[in-house]
Design a protein around this motif. Structure first.
Motif, PDB file in Angstrom:
ATOM      1  N   LEU A  36      25.433   7.473  10.872  1.00 48.66           N
ATOM      2  CA  LEU A  36      26.464   7.185  11.858  1.00 48.66           C
ATOM      3  C   LEU A  36      26.505   5.687  12.137  1.00 48.66           C
ATOM      4  N   PHE A  37      27.630   5.245  12.678  1.00 50.64           N
ATOM      5  CA  PHE A  37      27.741   3.858  13.118  1.00 50.64           C
ATOM      6  C   PHE A  37      27.001   3.679  14.449  1.00 50.64           C
ATOM      7  N   PRO A  38      26.614   2.450  14.783  1.00 51.72           N
ATOM      8  CA  PRO A  38      25.912   2.209  16.059  1.00 51.72           C
ATOM      9  C   PRO A  38      26.650   2.767  17.273  1.00 51.72           C
ATOM     10  N   HIS A  39      27.969   2.566  17.333  1.00 57.76           N
ATOM     11  CA  HIS A  39      28.693   3.049  18.518  1.00 57.76           C
ATOM     12  C   HIS A  39      28.758   4.570  18.549  1.00 57.76           C
ATOM     13  N   GLU A  40      28.705   5.215  17.380  1.00 57.80           N
ATOM     14  CA  GLU A  40      28.752   6.675  17.347  1.00 57.80           C
ATOM     15  C   GLU A  40      27.479   7.285  17.926  1.00 57.80           C
ATOM     16  N   PHE A  41      26.341   6.621  17.732  1.00 57.79           N
ATOM     17  CA  PHE A  41      25.116   7.091  18.358  1.00 57.79           C
ATOM     18  C   PHE A  41      25.219   6.994  19.881  1.00 57.79           C
ATOM     19  N   LEU A  42      25.814   5.921  20.374  1.00 52.37           N
ATOM     20  CA  LEU A  42      25.969   5.784  21.819  1.00 52.37           C
ATOM     21  C   LEU A  42      26.984   6.784  22.358  1.00 52.37           C
ATOM     22  N   TYR A  43      28.045   7.043  21.605  1.00 52.78           N
ATOM     23  CA  TYR A  43      28.982   8.092  22.007  1.00 52.78           C
ATOM     24  C   TYR A  43      28.260   9.436  22.153  1.00 52.78           C
ATOM     25  N   ARG A  44      27.379   9.732  21.213  1.00 56.81           N
ATOM     26  CA  ARG A  44      26.616  10.988  21.274  1.00 56.81           C
ATOM     27  C   ARG A  44      25.782  11.065  22.562  1.00 56.81           C
ATOM     28  N   LEU A  45      25.127   9.957  22.885  1.00 61.03           N
ATOM     29  CA  LEU A  45      24.305   9.926  24.091  1.00 61.03           C
ATOM     30  C   LEU A  45      25.148  10.160  25.340  1.00 61.03           C
ATOM     31  N   ILE A  46      26.290   9.478  25.406  1.00 63.58           N
ATOM     32  CA  ILE A  46      27.156   9.614  26.576  1.00 63.58           C
ATOM     33  C   ILE A  46      27.676  11.040  26.697  1.00 63.58           C
ATOM     34  N   ARG A  47      28.134  11.594  25.587  1.00 69.30           N
ATOM     35  CA  ARG A  47      28.714  12.941  25.618  1.00 69.30           C
ATOM     36  C   ARG A  47      27.670  14.029  25.868  1.00 69.30           C
ATOM     37  N   SER A  48      26.432  13.773  25.470  1.00 67.21           N
ATOM     38  CA  SER A  48      25.384  14.766  25.665  1.00 67.21           C
ATOM     39  C   SER A  48      24.902  14.825  27.106  1.00 67.21           C
ATOM     40  N   GLY A  49      25.140  13.747  27.857  1.00 67.22           N
ATOM     41  CA  GLY A  49      24.651  13.685  29.227  1.00 67.22           C
ATOM     42  C   GLY A  49      23.179  13.341  29.329  1.00 67.22           C
ATOM     43  N   ALA A  50      22.570  12.914  28.213  1.00 69.14           N
ATOM     44  CA  ALA A  50      21.124  12.637  28.188  1.00 69.14           C
ATOM     45  C   ALA A  50      20.724  11.523  29.149  1.00 69.14           C
ATOM     46  N   LEU A  51      21.638  10.611  29.427  1.00 65.95           N
ATOM     47  CA  LEU A  51      21.322   9.485  30.307  1.00 65.95           C
ATOM     48  C   LEU A  51      21.935   9.623  31.697  1.00 65.95           C
ATOM     49  N   LYS A  52      22.655  10.710  31.925  1.00 59.89           N
ATOM     50  CA  LYS A  52      23.455  10.831  33.143  1.00 59.89           C
ATOM     51  C   LYS A  52      22.617  10.737  34.418  1.00 59.89           C
ATOM     52  N   GLU A  53      21.410  11.252  34.380  1.00 61.48           N
ATOM     53  CA  GLU A  53      20.558  11.206  35.574  1.00 61.48           C
ATOM     54  C   GLU A  53      20.195   9.782  35.964  1.00 61.48           C
ATOM     55  N   HIS A  54      20.370   8.846  35.025  1.00 59.64           N
ATOM     56  CA  HIS A  54      20.019   7.451  35.289  1.00 59.64           C
ATOM     57  C   HIS A  54      21.232   6.589  35.664  1.00 59.64           C
ATOM     58  N   TYR A  55      22.415   7.157  35.684  1.00 54.13           N
ATOM     59  CA  TYR A  55      23.598   6.350  36.000  1.00 54.13           C
ATOM     60  C   TYR A  55      23.463   5.714  37.380  1.00 54.13           C
ATOM     61  N   GLN A  56      23.719   4.414  37.450  1.00 57.08           N
ATOM     62  CA  GLN A  56      23.594   3.695  38.713  1.00 57.08           C
ATOM     63  C   GLN A  56      24.886   2.988  39.120  1.00 57.08           C
ATOM     64  N   ILE A  57      25.925   3.146  38.324  1.00 58.99           N
ATOM     65  CA  ILE A  57      27.268   2.715  38.728  1.00 58.99           C
ATOM     66  C   ILE A  57      28.192   3.907  38.523  1.00 58.99           C
ATOM     67  N   ASP A  58      29.373   3.814  39.093  1.00 56.83           N
ATOM     68  CA  ASP A  58      30.378   4.843  38.839  1.00 56.83           C
ATOM     69  C   ASP A  58      30.742   4.775  37.363  1.00 56.83           C
ATOM     70  N   PRO A  59      30.603   5.866  36.606  1.00 61.43           N
ATOM     71  CA  PRO A  59      30.895   5.800  35.164  1.00 61.43           C
ATOM     72  C   PRO A  59      32.328   5.392  34.854  1.00 61.43           C
ATOM     73  N   LYS A  60      33.242   5.464  35.809  1.00 62.81           N
ATOM     74  CA  LYS A  60      34.616   5.011  35.552  1.00 62.81           C
ATOM     75  C   LYS A  60      34.669   3.507  35.368  1.00 62.81           C
ATOM     76  N   ASP A  61      33.586   2.798  35.752  1.00 60.70           N
ATOM     77  CA  ASP A  61      33.533   1.348  35.588  1.00 60.70           C
ATOM     78  C   ASP A  61      32.813   0.931  34.304  1.00 60.70           C
ATOM     79  N   SER A  62      32.479   1.901  33.468  1.00 57.29           N
ATOM     80  CA  SER A  62      31.872   1.614  32.168  1.00 57.29           C
ATOM     81  C   SER A  62      32.953   1.694  31.099  1.00 57.29           C
ATOM     82  N   TRP A  63      33.166   0.605  30.378  1.00 58.20           N
ATOM     83  CA  TRP A  63      34.208   0.632  29.342  1.00 58.20           C
ATOM     84  C   TRP A  63      33.781   1.529  28.178  1.00 58.20           C
TER      85      TRP A  63
END
Length: 336
Positions: free
Chosen positions: A156-183
């Protein structure tokens, strides 16, 4: 409807920020900002698409506050960014509360910098990124994804790995800003194409190399390369540009802009393809002084000789700080 009429109609529905800009920004770089924003809007109104390229440290500058809405509003169709901008949007998402701002950063001594290093605070101008909460936290999550892909023979491409992480919710418990402010979150929701040239020159790129060296990842090609990014971009441009003229909105200089703009001359000159449209709009925000040999500060007309822009391409340079200009332009385009 003419561009002038479109601009007049648009101005009637715009908010206080746009009203302020139109009233006060009348000359020099300020006028160029308005002209470039109106041409951006006209390009989209005529059915065009837009590439935005991110150099510098725009993610740490929290450009996501406005760029995410541009993505959600379908005013950005593809992004090219450095590996640093790709990962730093996630760093900010998962560790914002641990960041430290250094207002007097111009006055730091070498000893002050050493003290930050000893605290594992990595400085980006006026902002320090915490190693453990941002970088190592993301590394652990990414390593799980890299290992799984490696074991499954996936690439996969580098951004595709990050897309996987975001979509899986694996990091969601650590979110410290409103995700609507993440491009990047907005891009993942849209499945936006992203090009990341030179990803190896990034913190996560260095981490990946280290895990390949230790043998934890057996196939170094589990993460796809920059050459493959160019091939994917060529396919995207060939498919998109005949139906939707593609504009080029460049923030800063460097590889984030230099790499993708070359896809047009590559298609023309190296692949000898006929009928490939040129870039349909060009704007660069840069505080690099235009000078001989300064590629990032080269005027747009120089790009004509390289087959990147045409004589008729609308061209703009705004010589200013992108952390000031880009949010204002996006506000004007969004009608805020």
């Amino acid at each position: 409807m003419s561009q002038t009429a479109q601009t007049a109609a648009q101005a009637k529905t715009q908010g206080p920020v746009s009203d302020f800009i139109r009233h006060h920004y009348r000359h020099f770089n300020a006028a160029a900002l308005v002209d470039a924003a109106d041409a951006y809007t006209a390009h989209l109104a005529s059915g065009g698409h837009m590439m935005v390229t991110l150099a510098g440290a725009m993610s740490t500058a929290e450009l996501g506050l406005s760029l995410a809405e541009m993505i959600r509003a379908d005013k950005v169709h593809i992004i090219s960014c450095t590996g640093a901008n790709l990962e730093e949007d996630v760093f900010n998402l998962i560790a914002h509360d641990f960041y430290e701002r250094v207002p007097a950063w111009r006055d730091l001594s070498a000893e002050d910098e050493q003290a930050l290093l000893e605290r594992h605070m990595n400085r980006v101008t006026d902002t320090c990124i915490p190693e453990e909460e941002a970088m190592r936290r993301l590394e652990r999550a990414l390593l799980d994804e890299w290992r799984r892909a490696d074991a499954a023979g996936e690439r996969l491409f580098p951004h595709e790995f990050l897309y996987r992480l975001i979509r899986s919710g694996a990091l969601k418990e650590h979110y410290q800003i409103d995700p609507k402010d993440s491009w990047l979150v907005a891009a993942a929701e849209k499945d936006l194409p992203i090009v990341v040239p030179g990803w190896e020159d990034s913190t996560t790129g260095n981490m990946y190399a280290a895990h390949c060296l230790t043998g934890e990842i057996t196939n170094v090609h589990t993460v796809k390369t920059g050459i493959e990014y160019m091939m994917a971009l060529a396919e995207w441009y060939t498919k998109t540009a005949p139906e939707h003229s593609v504009g080029f909105y460049q923030i800063g200089g460097g590889i984030a802009g230099d790499f993708p703009i070359c896809v047009v001359p590559m298609l023309h000159q190296d692949l000898q393809r006929e009928g490939v449209p040129m870039w349909g709009y060009f704007c660069q925000i840069s505080d690099s002084t235009t000078s001989y040999g300064s590629y990032s500060g080269a005027v747009p007309n120089e790009k004509i000789t390289w087959g990147k822009l045409s004589v008729d391409t609308p061209k703009f340079i705004i010589e200013s700080d992108a952390t000031i200009v880009a949010p204002l332009m996006f506000a004007l385009i969004l009608g805020w």
